[in-house]
Scaffold this active site. Structure first.
Site, PDB file in Angstrom:
ATOM      1  CD  GLU A 101      -1.612  -2.351   1.540  1.00  0.00           C
ATOM      2  OE1 GLU A 101      -0.234  -2.442   2.015  1.00  0.00           O
ATOM      3  OE2 GLU A 101      -1.997  -3.596   1.331  1.00  0.00           O
ATOM      4  CG  HIS A 171     -11.893  -7.315   5.804  1.00  0.00           C
ATOM      5  ND1 HIS A 171     -11.337  -8.426   6.762  1.00  0.00           N
ATOM      6  CD2 HIS A 171     -11.330  -7.549   4.676  1.00  0.00           C
ATOM      7  CE1 HIS A 171     -10.250  -8.954   6.068  1.00  0.00           C
ATOM      8  NE2 HIS A 171     -10.426  -8.550   5.041  1.00  0.00           N
TER       9      HIS A 171
END
Lengths: 367, 432
Positions: A101, A171
Site C-alpha cells: 500500500e 474489513h
C-alpha cells in the site's frame, strides 16, 4: 478439480443434516435511492460498483494521462469496480501492482507529480495505514512545502470502507477522520451510485489529492438511475436530503440511509419532522449548509460508524456549538461506533443503529 | 547463491576478479593501503577497471531442495529424515484432518453458516512438514493459511471451529473474522488480517528470546510471497540480519496473491533470492514435499538457535480459491490447477511414502478419512448450538483496565438495551 467439486457436492448433502439454526445477519439499514436527477439527459440503472466503474471508464477515455492501479485491479478488483477496464484501455494503463500500500500511494504521488491522473485503489480502507506516511506526510504537504511549485492533485486514492455485516476488525473500518486531520487532503464519502459517480469524477478533476472512501456494503445494495454522461458533484458541498424543523440529522456514506429511516420513524413515532443532511465531503465540509440547518432546527444529531472519540462528528459538534450556540435548544449529540476495535460477532451492537439513533434523537428532542 | 555456470568460472583463474565481484559466497581478502581492495565503511570489495552491471540473469536460480519424488520415493537415501513411525503418522493424519476440515467448513460458509473461510489446499505439506520440525516451545507468527501448523501444534478442531463461529468458546471471544486463530498456551500468536505486519514482530520476539539465559527457543514467521512485497517484509529481513535474531522467516510461495501471479509480484529470483543479499541463511524447498520441508526447518532451527536468521522459501501452488470471497477461475485456467491436485499433491506424496514403508494402506485411509470428516461435522453441530459471548465482551480487552469513557459507553448501551432490546438479536448472545 472435478473430483473436488463432486466431493464438495456430497458434503453439501451431508451438511443438510446439520441443524440449520444459524441465520445470516440481516442488513443494518434500508437503502433510500436518489430520486432527483443530478443532470438532465439519458440515465442508466447502475449500482454503486457500476457507477464507479463508469466514472473511471469516462476518465480513462477522456484523459490519456489517466491510469488505474492497485492490488488485483487487473482482473477487475476484488469488488469488481475495475471490471473490463484493463481489456478496454490496456495493461499499461490499468494494472496490478505488487502487494504494497505504501508503494501504491507513493507511486501514485509520483505519477501525479509528473502530470498524470492517478487512480490508486487500496483494497480495503483497513489496509491503507502502511500508506499513511505517503498520504499524510507527502501527498498532503506537496504543494505547501514546495511553495506551490509542485503538487500531486492528480492523485485520487479509492478505498472500500465501512461495515458490511461480517467484516470484523480489518474489513469494516471507517478511517475518514484520520485523513481529515491532515491539512492538504480532501476526503469524500458517497452514499450511493449517483453520488459516487459525481463525486469520483470531481475528485479525479480536483487540483488536490483526494481520499475517496467507498462504503463497500453499498456496491451492490441498490441500483439508481445514473446519468450516462460525465457530471460532477461539487466537493465541499453537502446535500439536504429531507427538510424538517425538529432536528438536524447529519451523516455520510451508509449512515445516511440509517438516518433517513430514523427520520421516518421519528415522524411516525414522535411526530417530529427532522432534516437529514448527507455531508458528502468530510473535508472540506459544508459549514453553511450545516449551520443554517442547525440554526433553523435548534437540535442536532451526528451519526457515524467510526468510533466516537475523535470521530469527525467531534469536529462538527465543536464547530456547531461555536457557530449556533444561541440557537441551540440542546447539546449536540453524537451516535457513533463505540471506542473499541470493530468487532465481528458484535457488529449489530457496535454500530450506531436505527434504534440507537432513534433513542438519541428522542432524548435530544426531550431535552 | 550460485553463480551462473559457476563451475567453469572456478577453473578460469583470470576471471577470478569477476568471480569475486559477483560471488556472495566467497569474500575477497582485504588488502589495506594501496591494494586492489576497497575498504569503504559500506562495502569491502575489489576495485575493477571494467564496469559490469549484474542483473537477475547473472546468477543461477537458487535450487529447490526435495527429498521425495512424485511417487513418494526417497530420491537420495542420505536425505531421508529419521522420523519415528508415530510422528510420521501424526503428520499424515494432520494433513487429512486439515483437508476434511477445509472441505466441510468451506461448504458451511457457502451455506451461510459462517461468514468467511479460507482453505489450505496444496499447502498441507508446507504446514505439517514445518510444524513437525519445530519444538512446541518455538513461537509461531502465522499469516492465515497455516492451519496445518496449528493443528499439528495441538490446537483442536473444536477450538478452530468455535473461532469460525465466534461463539462463547472461541478463544478470541468472537471479535475476529473466521480463520483468525491464536493460542497463547500453544505459542501461536493470534493472526491479524493486514499482511506482513507479523514479520518484524516475529523478529522482535526472537530478539527477546535471544537475551534470555540458555535460550532454546526460536521464532518462526510464516508469510506469503505477496506479503513479501510489503515494506514490513524488508524491515523484518533487515532487522533479523543486523540484530542477529533466532528467527526462521518462512515464505509460502503459492504462486498467487489473490489474483496477482508471481510475475506481477516480483522480479529476480523469487523471495529466496533476497535472502543472501540481505544477510540471511537461505534455502529454497519443494513445498509439496513434507519431508523436504521438515528437513529444511530442522536444519534452519539449528542455525537460528545459533542466532543466525534463516529464510526459507517453500514453493507450492494455491489449489483453492484465495477465500470464500474469491472465484479464482476469473484469473487462472482450470487446467493449471489440475497438475497440482494430482501429481504434485502434497498429501498424496506423503501417503505414497507411508505406503511404501508399509505404514499406511487403503483401509487405514478409508477409516481415517471417515473419522476425520465425522469429527468435523460433529464439532460443527456443537459449535452452532453455542451462543455468542455476552455482548459486554465487545468492550472488554480494549485496555487492561476499562477507562472511564468506555465504562460510560457500556452503561449507555446497557440503558439503551433496556428500552430497545427487540431491535437486536439478543437471543444469539449469552445472558449475564
Amino acid at each position: 478439480m472435478t473430483t473436488l467439486t463432486k466431493k464438495v457436492l456430497n458434503l453439501s448433502r451431508l451438511l443438510k443434516n446439520v441443524d440449520n439454526h444459524t441465520k445470516r445477519l440481516s442488513s443494518h439499514f434500508n437503502y433510500y435511492p436518489d430520486i432527483e436527477k443530478s443532470i438532465e439527459g439519458e440515465t442508466s440503472k447502475m449500482n454503486m460498483m457500476q457507477a464507479i466503474n463508469n466514472a473511471m471508464d469516462i476518465t480513462l477515455k477522456n484523459d490519456p494521462s489517466a491510469m488505474l492501479f492497485g492490488e488485483d485491479v487487473g482482473f477487475g478488483g476484488v469488488f469488481r469496480c475495475s471490471l473490463g477496464l484493463q481489456e478496454k484501455y490496456g495493461k499499461d494503463r490499468v494494472f496490478n501492482t505488487p502487494l504494497c500500500e505504501q508503494g501504491i500511494a507513493g507511486f501514485g504521488i509520483g505519477l501525479a507529480t509528473a502530470g498524470a491522473t492517478a487512480i490508486a485503489e487500496i483494497q480495503f480502507a483497513d489496509y491503507i495505514f502502511p500508506a499513511f506516511d505517503q498520504l499524510v506526510n507527502e501527498a498532503a504537504k506537496y504543494r505547501y512545502r514546495s511553495g506551490g511549485q509542485f503538487d500531486c492533485g492528480g492523485l485520487t486514492v479509492r478505498a472500500p470502507c465501512g461495515a458490511v455485516g461480517h467484516g470484523g476488525l480489518y474489513h469494516s473500518q471507517s478511517p475518514e477522520a484520520y485523513f481529515a486531520h491532515a491539512a492538504g487532503l480532501k476526503v469524500v464519502v458517497p452514499r450511493g451510485p449517483n453520488a459516487a459517480k459525481g463525486l469520483l469524477l470531481a475528485c479525479l478533476q480536483e487540483r488536490d489529492p483526494c481520499i475517496f472512501l467507498e462504503p463497500k456494503i453499498l456496491y451492490r445494495s441498490a441500483a439508481e438511475d445514473v446519468p450516462v454522461d460525465s457530471f460532477t458533484l461539487p466537493i465541499g458541498k453537502a446535500q439536504v436530503l429531507k427538510e424538517g424543523d425538529a432536528a438536524t440529522l447529519i451523516g455520510w456514506g451508509t449512515q445516511v440511509h440509517v438516518l433517513l429511516e430514523v427520520a421516518q420513524m421519528a415522524q411516525e413515532q414522535l411526530g417530529a419532522n427532522c432534516e437529514v443532511i448527507d455531508l458528502m465531503s468530510i473535508l472540506p465540509w459544508d459549514q453553511d449548509t450545516v449551520f443554517n440547518s442547525v440554526k433553523k432546527t435548534g437540535r442536532c444529531l451526528i451519526a457515524h460508524e467510526a468510533p466516537l472519540t475523535c470521530g469527525f462528528g467531534a469536529e462538527l459538534a465543536a464547530s456547531i456549538q461555536e457557530e449556533c450556540f444561541l440557537q441551540l435548544e440542546a447539546p449536540v449529540r453524537r451516535a457513533a461506533g463505540w471506542d473499541a476495535p470493530f468487532p465481528h460477532v458484535f457488529e449489530p451492537l457496535y454500530l450506531p443503529s436505527r434504534a440507537r439513533c432513534l433513542d438519541d434523537l428522542t432524548q435530544l428532542l426531550r431535552y | 547463491m550460485a553463480l551462473k555456470t559457476g563451475a567453469s568460472f572456478l577453473r578460469l583463474n583470470r576471471l577470478n576478479q569477476v568471480f569475486r565481484l559477483l560471488s556472495t559466497s566467497s569474500r575477497p581478502e582485504i588488502i589495506q593501503n594501496g591494494g586492489n581492495n576497497a575498504d569503504f565503511p559500506g562495502a569491502k570489495a575489489p576495485y575493477v577497471t571494467e564496469m559490469k552491471f549484474v542483473d537477475e540473469n547473472s546468477y543461477d536460480p537458487i535450487p529447490i531442495y526435495r527429498v521425495l519424488d512424485n511417487d513418494g520415493q526417497v530420491i537420495d537415501n542420505r536425505e531421508e529424515p529419521a522420523i519415528d513411525k508415530e510422528t510420521l503418522l501424526n503428520m499424515y493424519k494432520t494433513m487429512v484432518q486439515l483437508n476434511q476440515m477445509d472441505k466441510i467448513m468451506y461448504e458451511s460458509q457457502r451455506q451461510g453458516r459462517i461468514s468467511f473461510f479460507m482453505t489450505n489446499y496444496g499447502e498441507e505439506g508446507i504446514q505439517v512438514g514445518s510444524a513437525a520440525a519445530l519444538s512446541p516451545k518455538d513461537l509461531i507468527f502465522a499469516q492465515y493459511r497455516e492451519v496445518g501448523v496449528l493443528l499439528y501444534r495441538g490446537m483442536t478442531v473444536t477450538e478452530l471451529i468455535n473461532q469460525c463461529y465466534g461463539n462463547h468458546e472461541d478463544p478470541g471471544k468472537g471479535r475476529h473474522m473466521p480463520v483468525h486463530y491464536g493460542s497463547k498456551q500453544r505459542n501461536i500468536v493470534t493472526l491479524s488480517s493486514p499482511l506482513a505486519t507479523q514479520m518484524p514482530q516475529a523478529v522482535g520476539a526472537a530478539y527477546a528470546y535471544k537475551r534470555l539465559p540458555n535460550n532454546d527457543r526460536c521464532v518462526i514467521c510464516y508469510f506469503g510471497e505477496g506479503a513479501a512485497s510489503e515494506g514490513d517484509a524488508h524491515a523484518a529481513f533487515n532487522f533479523a540480519a543486523t540484530l542477529e535474531c533466532p528467527v526462521i522467516m518462512f515464505c509460502r510461495n503459492n504462486g498467487y496473491a489473490i489474483s496477482t501471479p508471481t510475475n506481477e509480484q516480483y522480479r529476480g529470483d523469487g523471495i529466496a533470492g533476497r535472502g543472501p543479499a540481505m544477510g540471511l541463511h537461505t534455502v529454497r524447498v519443494d513445498g509439496t514435499d513434507a519431508l523436504a520441508v521438515y528437513r529444511a526447518v530442522q536444519r534452519a532451527r539449528a542455525i537460528a538457535l545459533d542466532n543466525k536468521p534463516v529464510l526459507i522459501e517453500a514453493m507450492s501452488y494455491r489449489v483453492g480459491h484465495h477465500s470464500t470471497s474469491d472465484d479464482s477461475t476469473a484469473y487462472r485456467p482450470l487446467e493449471e490447477i489440475q497438475k497440482w491436485t494430482q501429481a504434485e499433491n502434497p498429501i498424496q506424496k506423503l501417503r505414497l511414502y507411508l505406503e511404501n514403508k508399509g505404514l499406511w494402506d487403503a483401509e487405514a485411509e478409508k477409516t481415517y478419512v471417515k473419522e476425520a470428516r465425522d469429527m468435523v461435522v460433529r464439532t460443527m453441530q456443537d459449535a452452532e448450538k453455542k451462543k455468542k459471548p455476552h455482548w459486554k465482551e465487545m468492550l472488554e480487552d480494549v485496555y487492561y483496565d476499562m477507562p472511564p469513557h468506555l465504562q460510560k459507553q457500556m452503561q449507555q448501551m446497557e440503558k439503551h438495551l433496556e428500552k430497545y432490546q427487540e431491535h437486536y438479536p439478543m437471543d444469539q448472545f449469552q445472558k449475564e
